[in-house]
Design a protein around this motif. Sequence first.
Motif, short mmCIF file in Angstrom:
data_model
loop_
_atom_site.label_atom_id
_atom_site.label_comp_id
_atom_site.label_asym_id
_atom_site.label_seq_id
_atom_site.Cartn_x
_atom_site.Cartn_y
_atom_site.Cartn_z
N TYR A 1 0.86 -1.24 0.06
CA TYR A 1 -0.48 -0.28 0.04
C TYR A 1 0.71 1.21 -0.11
CZ TYR A 1 -4.27 -2.56 0.82
OH TYR A 1 -5.39 -4.17 0.76
N LYS A 2 1.96 1.21 0.95
CA LYS A 2 2.80 2.17 0.86
C LYS A 2 2.81 2.64 -0.78
CE LYS A 2 6.46 1.99 3.79
NZ LYS A 2 7.40 1.33 5.17
N GLN A 3 3.70 1.96 -1.28
CA GLN A 3 4.10 1.73 -2.64
C GLN A 3 3.19 2.12 -4.12
OE1 GLN A 3 6.27 -1.57 -4.62
NE2 GLN A 3 7.14 -2.39 -2.67
N GLU A 4 1.68 1.50 -3.99
CA GLU A 4 0.96 2.32 -4.53
C GLU A 4 0.82 3.83 -3.74
OE1 GLU A 4 -4.12 1.61 -4.83
OE2 GLU A 4 -3.08 -0.11 -3.55
N LEU A 5 0.60 3.47 -3.07
CA LEU A 5 -0.08 5.69 -3.11
C LEU A 5 1.46 6.22 -2.82
CD1 LEU A 5 -1.24 7.43 -0.38
CD2 LEU A 5 0.23 6.72 0.98
N MET A 6 2.51 6.48 -3.44
CA MET A 6 3.26 6.81 -4.26
C MET A 6 3.58 7.02 -5.92
SD MET A 6 5.51 8.17 -2.27
CE MET A 6 4.25 7.83 -0.77
N VAL A 7 2.95 5.79 -6.28
CA VAL A 7 2.81 5.64 -7.73
C VAL A 7 0.96 6.63 -8.41
CG1 VAL A 7 1.43 4.46 -9.48
CG2 VAL A 7 2.70 3.46 -8.20
N HIS A 8 0.74 6.80 -6.81
CA HIS A 8 -0.73 7.49 -7.02
C HIS A 8 -0.39 9.07 -6.90
CE1 HIS A 8 -3.87 4.30 -7.22
NE2 HIS A 8 -4.20 3.96 -6.23
N LEU A 9 0.39 9.61 -5.71
CA LEU A 9 0.47 10.93 -6.25
C LEU A 9 1.63 10.94 -6.81
CD1 LEU A 9 1.89 10.46 -1.70
CD2 LEU A 9 0.35 12.36 -3.12
N LEU A 10 2.42 9.80 -7.41
CA LEU A 10 3.53 10.65 -8.77
C LEU A 10 2.30 11.20 -9.91
CD1 LEU A 10 6.27 7.88 -8.81
CD2 LEU A 10 6.33 10.04 -8.39
N SER A 11 1.08 10.64 -9.18
CA SER A 11 0.37 11.63 -10.98
C SER A 11 -0.67 12.82 -10.67
CB SER A 11 -1.13 10.41 -10.84
OG SER A 11 -0.36 9.41 -11.80
N THR A 12 0.21 13.46 -9.33
CA THR A 12 -0.80 14.42 -8.86
C THR A 12 0.16 15.21 -9.03
OG1 THR A 12 0.28 14.63 -6.58
CG2 THR A 12 -2.13 13.32 -7.46
N PRO A 13 0.02 16.86 -8.75
CA PRO A 13 1.59 18.01 -9.22
C PRO A 13 2.61 17.81 -8.03
CG PRO A 13 -1.45 18.79 -8.54
CD PRO A 13 -1.35 17.44 -8.59
N LEU A 14 2.34 16.67 -7.15
CA LEU A 14 3.29 16.64 -6.18
C LEU A 14 4.21 16.30 -7.14
CD1 LEU A 14 3.88 17.97 -3.42
CD2 LEU A 14 2.75 15.64 -2.38
N GLY A 15 4.16 15.31 -7.91
CA GLY A 15 4.62 14.08 -8.98
C GLY A 15 6.04 14.67 -9.03
N ALA A 16 5.90 16.18 -9.49
CA ALA A 16 7.80 17.07 -9.62
C ALA A 16 8.30 16.47 -8.92
CB ALA A 16 6.64 18.20 -10.95
N SER A 17 7.62 17.60 -7.50
CA SER A 17 8.71 17.82 -6.71
C SER A 17 9.29 16.38 -6.47
CB SER A 17 8.00 18.35 -5.73
OG SER A 17 7.36 19.75 -5.90
N LEU A 18 8.57 15.09 -6.28
CA LEU A 18 8.91 13.58 -5.69
C LEU A 18 10.32 13.43 -6.75
CD1 LEU A 18 5.60 12.14 -4.51
CD2 LEU A 18 7.38 12.98 -3.05
N THR A 19 10.10 13.67 -7.97
CA THR A 19 10.88 13.41 -8.83
C THR A 19 12.02 14.12 -8.87
OG1 THR A 19 8.62 12.44 -10.87
CG2 THR A 19 11.54 12.79 -11.68
N ALA A 20 11.93 15.55 -8.66
CA ALA A 20 13.02 16.77 -8.96
C ALA A 20 14.06 15.97 -7.31
CB ALA A 20 13.00 17.78 -8.48
N PHE A 21 13.59 15.18 -6.23
CA PHE A 21 13.95 15.08 -5.01
C PHE A 21 15.27 13.83 -5.32
CE2 PHE A 21 13.90 11.90 -1.47
CZ PHE A 21 14.79 12.24 -0.63
N VAL A 22 14.46 13.04 -5.99
CA VAL A 22 15.37 11.82 -6.59
C VAL A 22 16.50 12.42 -7.82
CG1 VAL A 22 13.96 9.93 -5.20
CG2 VAL A 22 14.09 10.79 -7.54
N SER A 23 16.35 13.03 -8.58
CA SER A 23 17.14 13.68 -9.57
C SER A 23 18.62 13.99 -8.99
CB SER A 23 16.52 14.25 -10.59
OG SER A 23 17.19 14.70 -11.87
N GLN A 24 19.59 13.60 -9.30
CA GLN A 24 21.07 13.55 -9.24
C GLN A 24 21.15 15.29 -10.01
OE1 GLN A 24 23.18 11.96 -7.00
NE2 GLN A 24 21.50 10.86 -6.68
N ASP A 25 20.60 15.44 -10.96
CA ASP A 25 20.45 16.76 -11.33
C ASP A 25 19.72 18.61 -11.59
OD1 ASP A 25 22.97 15.58 -13.24
OD2 ASP A 25 21.48 15.28 -14.79
#
Length: 288
Positions: free
Chosen positions: A154-178
């Motif tokens: 469920y924790k993983q599913e929660l992340m998948v759903h959040l990545l489809s929201t406007p928060l997804g850009a911030s979450l992706t930037a958080f793990v992007s080295q560049d």
Amino acid sequence: MTPNTLNTLLRHAGQHDKLKPSAIEHISINVAKPPILVDTLAEHTLLAFILSGEQEIFLGEQCYTVQAGDVLFVPFNMPIKVQFKLDKRPQFVSLNLALDEKWLGEIIQKIQTINHHASSSGVAVTKMTDPVQNCLARLIDQLDDPNLALAELYKQELMVHLLSTPLGASLTAFVSQDSHLHKIKKASDHLYAHFADKITVAQLADLSGMGESSFYHHFKAVTGFSPLQYQKQLRLNHANFLILTEKRSVSETAFAVGYESLSQFSREYKRAFGVSPRDDVDKNTAFG
């Protein structure tokens, strides 16, 4: 969120005004009875799912209002002030998920998500979508399962759903080295570990792999502070902890957090907390 789901969370939370770890790894429950103002340090990269109440978060010159139905993203250790506001609800309740960069990165890589440009600010807020709310309710229900059989899924599913929201850009930037966010996080982590040391903006910019001017601009956009203001706030927050929790003396505390002048320390402490460090020491002594 249904009353039954909220009651489940409250049953596992225990007392008010306390952040309590849950049986599910990296999940904690925050219950506060407003109105209260808290100076604190967000000590993890976290997602806070607000289930009841309202709060204002002050980060340097920035202010964010979050309420029931919102998701709050805090990308790294940040010195913040939190005002739990009094409204029609008797308490503020949130479920907090401490994020692991590697874990989140693996999820993003699997679904190969593409997101729009992230906000220049580090902290971000968005509304919970129906899929997020439904998955969150199932995750909370897992607290009553002694085996926690589906909690990780469920924790993983929660992340998948959040990545489809406007928060997804911030979450992706958080793990992007560049990303600028990731580079500023590197500087913040260094300040957090070495706040008592003498550190220059040039050193932090070099650590982040950015030019000094660009680093300064992006650091303030992400954190709400200049780099040296940020370091000062880390020092003062830790000084407050040493005095109130470890019952240290004023001079011992000042030198431990990197101050060379006791008068400067006392002046900046009072400006930050409304009372002098001597007043806090005396209060500790009076109450044993």
